[in-house]
Design a protein around this motif. Structure first.
Motif, mmCIF file in Angstrom:
data_model
loop_
_atom_site.group_PDB
_atom_site.id
_atom_site.type_symbol
_atom_site.label_atom_id
_atom_site.label_comp_id
_atom_site.label_asym_id
_atom_site.label_seq_id
_atom_site.Cartn_x
_atom_site.Cartn_y
_atom_site.Cartn_z
ATOM 1 N N ALA A 33 -0.106 0.651 -7.537
ATOM 2 C CA ALA A 33 -1.257 0.668 -6.750
ATOM 3 C C ALA A 33 -0.708 0.752 -5.437
ATOM 4 N N ALA A 34 -1.598 2.111 -4.713
ATOM 5 C CA ALA A 34 -1.199 2.490 -3.591
ATOM 6 C C ALA A 34 -1.796 1.460 -2.528
ATOM 7 N N ALA A 35 -1.095 1.643 -1.327
ATOM 8 C CA ALA A 35 -1.519 0.559 -0.276
ATOM 9 C C ALA A 35 -3.207 0.788 -0.155
ATOM 10 N N SER A 36 -3.871 -0.257 -0.118
ATOM 11 C CA SER A 36 -5.250 -0.063 0.087
ATOM 12 C C SER A 36 -5.930 -1.648 0.241
ATOM 13 N N TYR B 76 -1.230 -3.362 1.465
ATOM 14 C CA TYR B 76 -2.052 -2.791 2.540
ATOM 15 C C TYR B 76 -0.985 -2.933 3.666
ATOM 16 N N SER B 77 -1.136 -1.744 4.710
ATOM 17 C CA SER B 77 -0.083 -1.785 5.901
ATOM 18 C C SER B 77 -0.376 -2.892 7.125
ATOM 19 N N LEU B 78 0.597 -3.209 7.384
ATOM 20 C CA LEU B 78 0.823 -3.960 8.659
ATOM 21 C C LEU B 78 0.913 -2.985 9.926
ATOM 22 N N LEU C 3 7.007 2.969 4.437
ATOM 23 C CA LEU C 3 6.773 3.185 5.756
ATOM 24 C C LEU C 3 5.872 4.308 5.995
ATOM 25 N N ASN C 4 4.511 3.944 6.294
ATOM 26 C CA ASN C 4 3.443 5.032 6.439
ATOM 27 C C ASN C 4 3.404 5.384 8.100
ATOM 28 N N ILE C 5 4.473 6.500 8.066
ATOM 29 C CA ILE C 5 4.349 7.138 9.634
ATOM 30 C C ILE C 5 3.218 7.883 9.888
ATOM 31 N N VAL D 114 9.227 6.591 2.542
ATOM 32 C CA VAL D 114 8.549 6.990 3.784
ATOM 33 C C VAL D 114 7.475 7.832 2.997
ATOM 34 N N LYS D 115 6.244 7.513 3.673
ATOM 35 C CA LYS D 115 5.162 7.976 3.285
ATOM 36 C C LYS D 115 4.690 9.058 4.265
ATOM 37 N N ILE D 116 4.872 10.206 3.976
ATOM 38 C CA ILE D 116 4.531 11.430 5.052
ATOM 39 C C ILE D 116 3.387 12.354 4.706
ATOM 40 N N LEU E 27 -13.166 8.061 0.163
ATOM 41 C CA LEU E 27 -12.311 8.100 -1.123
ATOM 42 C C LEU E 27 -11.789 9.353 -1.440
ATOM 43 N N SER E 28 -10.776 9.721 -2.213
ATOM 44 C CA SER E 28 -10.283 10.881 -2.441
ATOM 45 C C SER E 28 -11.197 11.643 -3.600
ATOM 46 N N THR E 29 -10.885 12.932 -3.988
ATOM 47 C CA THR E 29 -11.497 13.395 -5.209
ATOM 48 C C THR E 29 -10.262 14.120 -5.797
ATOM 49 N N GLY F 23 4.065 10.336 -6.273
ATOM 50 C CA GLY F 23 3.000 11.401 -6.054
ATOM 51 C C GLY F 23 1.553 10.271 -5.506
ATOM 52 N N SER F 24 0.949 10.677 -4.334
ATOM 53 C CA SER F 24 -0.392 9.918 -4.159
ATOM 54 C C SER F 24 -1.490 10.930 -3.512
ATOM 55 N N GLY F 25 -2.570 10.734 -4.122
ATOM 56 C CA GLY F 25 -3.592 11.582 -3.898
ATOM 57 C C GLY F 25 -4.375 12.248 -5.040
ATOM 58 N N GLY F 26 -5.633 11.754 -5.018
ATOM 59 C CA GLY F 26 -6.415 12.601 -6.208
ATOM 60 C C GLY F 26 -6.303 11.959 -7.548
ATOM 61 N N VAL F 27 -5.893 11.001 -7.690
ATOM 62 C CA VAL F 27 -5.635 10.519 -9.061
ATOM 63 C C VAL F 27 -7.117 10.102 -9.602
ATOM 64 N N SER G 162 -2.121 5.207 -6.944
ATOM 65 C CA SER G 162 -3.588 5.226 -7.087
ATOM 66 C C SER G 162 -4.020 4.358 -6.136
ATOM 67 N N ALA G 163 -5.038 4.919 -5.227
ATOM 68 C CA ALA G 163 -5.895 4.067 -4.275
ATOM 69 C C ALA G 163 -7.346 4.150 -4.675
ATOM 70 N N SER G 164 -7.889 5.238 -4.260
ATOM 71 C CA SER G 164 -9.443 5.609 -4.618
ATOM 72 C C SER G 164 -9.871 5.250 -5.923
ATOM 73 N N ALA G 165 -9.314 5.555 -6.863
ATOM 74 C CA ALA G 165 -9.749 5.499 -8.237
ATOM 75 C C ALA G 165 -9.864 3.863 -8.640
HETATM 76 C C1 LIG Z 1 -10.149 2.433 2.042
HETATM 77 C C2 LIG Z 1 -8.515 3.016 2.275
HETATM 78 C C3 LIG Z 1 -7.543 1.932 2.658
HETATM 79 C C4 LIG Z 1 -6.133 2.421 2.887
HETATM 80 N N1 LIG Z 1 -5.128 1.783 3.491
HETATM 81 C C5 LIG Z 1 -3.823 2.188 3.452
HETATM 82 C C6 LIG Z 1 -2.910 1.482 4.161
HETATM 83 O O1 LIG Z 1 -3.243 0.236 4.737
HETATM 84 N N2 LIG Z 1 -1.698 1.831 4.303
HETATM 85 C C7 LIG Z 1 -1.362 2.998 3.786
HETATM 86 O O2 LIG Z 1 -0.180 3.721 3.713
HETATM 87 N N3 LIG Z 1 -2.420 3.790 2.927
HETATM 88 C C8 LIG Z 1 -3.516 3.399 2.968
HETATM 89 N N4 LIG Z 1 -4.471 4.087 2.368
HETATM 90 C C9 LIG Z 1 -4.220 5.598 1.784
HETATM 91 C C10 LIG Z 1 -3.726 5.325 -0.031
HETATM 92 O O3 LIG Z 1 -2.714 4.475 0.120
HETATM 93 C C11 LIG Z 1 -3.432 6.628 -0.654
HETATM 94 O O4 LIG Z 1 -2.313 7.105 -0.084
HETATM 95 C C12 LIG Z 1 -4.546 7.388 -0.202
HETATM 96 O O5 LIG Z 1 -5.741 7.324 -0.434
HETATM 97 C C13 LIG Z 1 -4.534 8.774 -1.460
HETATM 98 O O6 LIG Z 1 -4.451 8.252 -2.716
HETATM 99 P P1 LIG Z 1 -5.699 8.130 -3.542
HETATM 100 O O7 LIG Z 1 -6.317 9.654 -3.631
HETATM 101 O O8 LIG Z 1 -5.269 7.536 -4.833
HETATM 102 O O9 LIG Z 1 -6.718 7.241 -3.011
HETATM 103 C C14 LIG Z 1 -5.747 3.511 2.112
HETATM 104 C C15 LIG Z 1 -6.765 4.613 1.474
HETATM 105 C C16 LIG Z 1 -7.923 4.071 1.362
HETATM 106 C C17 LIG Z 1 -9.016 4.913 0.580
#
Ligand SMILES: Cc1cc2nc3c(=O)[nH]c(=O)nc-3n(C[C@H](O)[C@H](O)[C@H](O)COP(=O)(O)O)c2cc1C
Length: 336
Positions: free
Chosen positions: A18-21, A44-46, A133-135, A170-172, A218-220, A244-248, A267-270
């Motif tokens: 579960a990605a940061a969200s 979620y990020s600080l 680390l989300n830079i 590191v999240k780049i 939200l992503s597509t 891998g992060s994005g578009g799942v 995955s975050a958006s899904a």
């Molecule tokens: C509403 C929302 C909040 C997010 N908050 C964070 C966050 O706090 N820290 C972070 O590193 N990424 C955050 N992200 C990015 C997601 O972790 C992820 O990298 C990005 O949305 C791509 O993945 P997805 O296509 O599965 O959404 C957030 C994304 C969304 C949609």
């Protein structure tokens, strides 16, 4: 079916993370993600800004050193009202790590190699299995060189690596002139993993109100193509783990990332769109696919479609591009 996966030296029950969200803003949210079956949760990020604000407030409180903590709050009422980001975060992390049977990863979002990076240590002490680390740095000043941007990443990483013993990921972003070289430099600087990719906020414009709309979309599914490309090129070329992060959007996207060479898939958006329980659907599709293809474990097919380490990644990228354009031409001629 064996979905077990190693990521950053951690044993995960499966490769879905579960990605940061905002889903991980509460213990209940983290628990729902764990109950749905994910292999790990990134909180979620600080934010650096929150940590810097706290440092300023603490310094100001020290100036009023004769007062008790409660008295001091009267000088800084917002401190009481906010329940303070960092303290709330660490408490959440501590409780979540205690109640769920999977690794909980802390996330720090910032861009300068300042004292705030020391908070990675507090996250480790609170039970974080790793630090992501989300830079998040958008070089809006045209005088900042690409090399400077890269160096910032390395400096922040070095500070955090100094502060902790748990793995650091590191999240780049994908916006480097040479993503692969940046990945290699981070790898050499000690990054235990890389998340490809971070998304930058891209504000829209409301024509009617003539205002900027800084909302997070939200992503597509199409967004997985870029990280897939880079993961398939980096697999086997660096030691750092690849997330891998994005578009799942569905289970096939999870399979795609694994075939490209990802160690784990975030995955975050899904999960925001369909609810945390959707993780079980993603995992079920992965299992069904593995059954159909007669795989017993994820390691049997992970990286099957990666660019082999000995191959020339540059010409492979170009060859694929040229053949894709040819294919597009053929289709267009069919229409015209
Ligand atoms: C509403 C929302 C909040 C997010 N908050 C964070 C966050 O706090 N820290 C972070 O590193 N990424 C955050 N992200 C990015 C997601 O972790 C992820 O990298 C990005 O949305 C791509 O993945 P997805 O296509 O599965 O959404 C957030 C994304 C969304 C949609």
């Amino acid at each position: 079916m064996d979905l077990s996966t190693r990521y950053l030296g951690l044993a995960l029950r499966n490769p879905l993370v579960a990605a940061a969200s905002p889903l991980s803003r509460t213990v209940e949210g983290v628990r729902r993600l764990a109950d749905a079956g994910v292999g790990a949760v990134v909180l979620y990020s600080l934010f650096e800004e929150q940590l810097m604000r706290e440092a300023q407030r603490n310094a100001a409180l020290t100036e009023h050193g004769s007062q008790s903590y409660a008295e001091s709050l009267s000088y800084f009422p917002e401190r009481a009202a906010e329940d303070h980001g960092p303290r709330r975060y660490l408490s959440l992390l501590e409780r979540a790590a205690r109640v769920v049977p999977i690794p909980v990863i802390g996330s720090l979002n910032g861009v300068t190699p300042g004292g705030w990076t020391g908070h990675a240590r507090s996250m480790q002490d609170a039970g974080a299995a790793a630090i992501e680390l989300n830079i998040y740095f958008l070089p809006g000043d045209p005088h900042i060189s690409g090399r400077d941007v890269e160096q910032r990443h390395l400096d922040v990483l070095a500070r955090v690596k100094d502060a902790v013993t748990v793995p650091v990921v590191v999240k780049i972003s994908p916006y480097f002139s040479s993503v692969a070289e940046m990945a290699l430099r981070l790898d050499e600087a000690g990054a235990d993993g890389l998340v490809l990719f971070n998304r930058f906020l891209q504000p829209g414009i409301d024509c009617e109100t003539r205002t900027v709309v800084p909302d997070i979309q939200l992503s597509t599914a199409a967004e997985s193509r870029l990280p897939l490309t880079w993961i398939s090129l980096l697999r086997g070329r660096i030691d750092a783990a690849l997330a891998g992060s994005g578009g799942v959007e569905d289970g096939a996207d999870v399979v795609g990332y694994l075939l490209a060479g990802a160690d784990v898939v975030q995955s975050a958006s899904a999960l925001l769109r369909h609810g945390p329980e959707y993780a079980a659907v993603l995992l079920d599709t992965l299992c069904q696919w593995m059954r159909r293809k007669e795989y017993r474990g994820v390691d049997e097919f992970r990286g099957l479609l990666a660019v082999p380490p000995g191959a020339n990644g540059t010409s492979r990228g170009r060859d694929d591009y040229v053949s894709a354009l040819r294919d597009a031409d053929t289709r267009a001629y069919g229409i015209l």
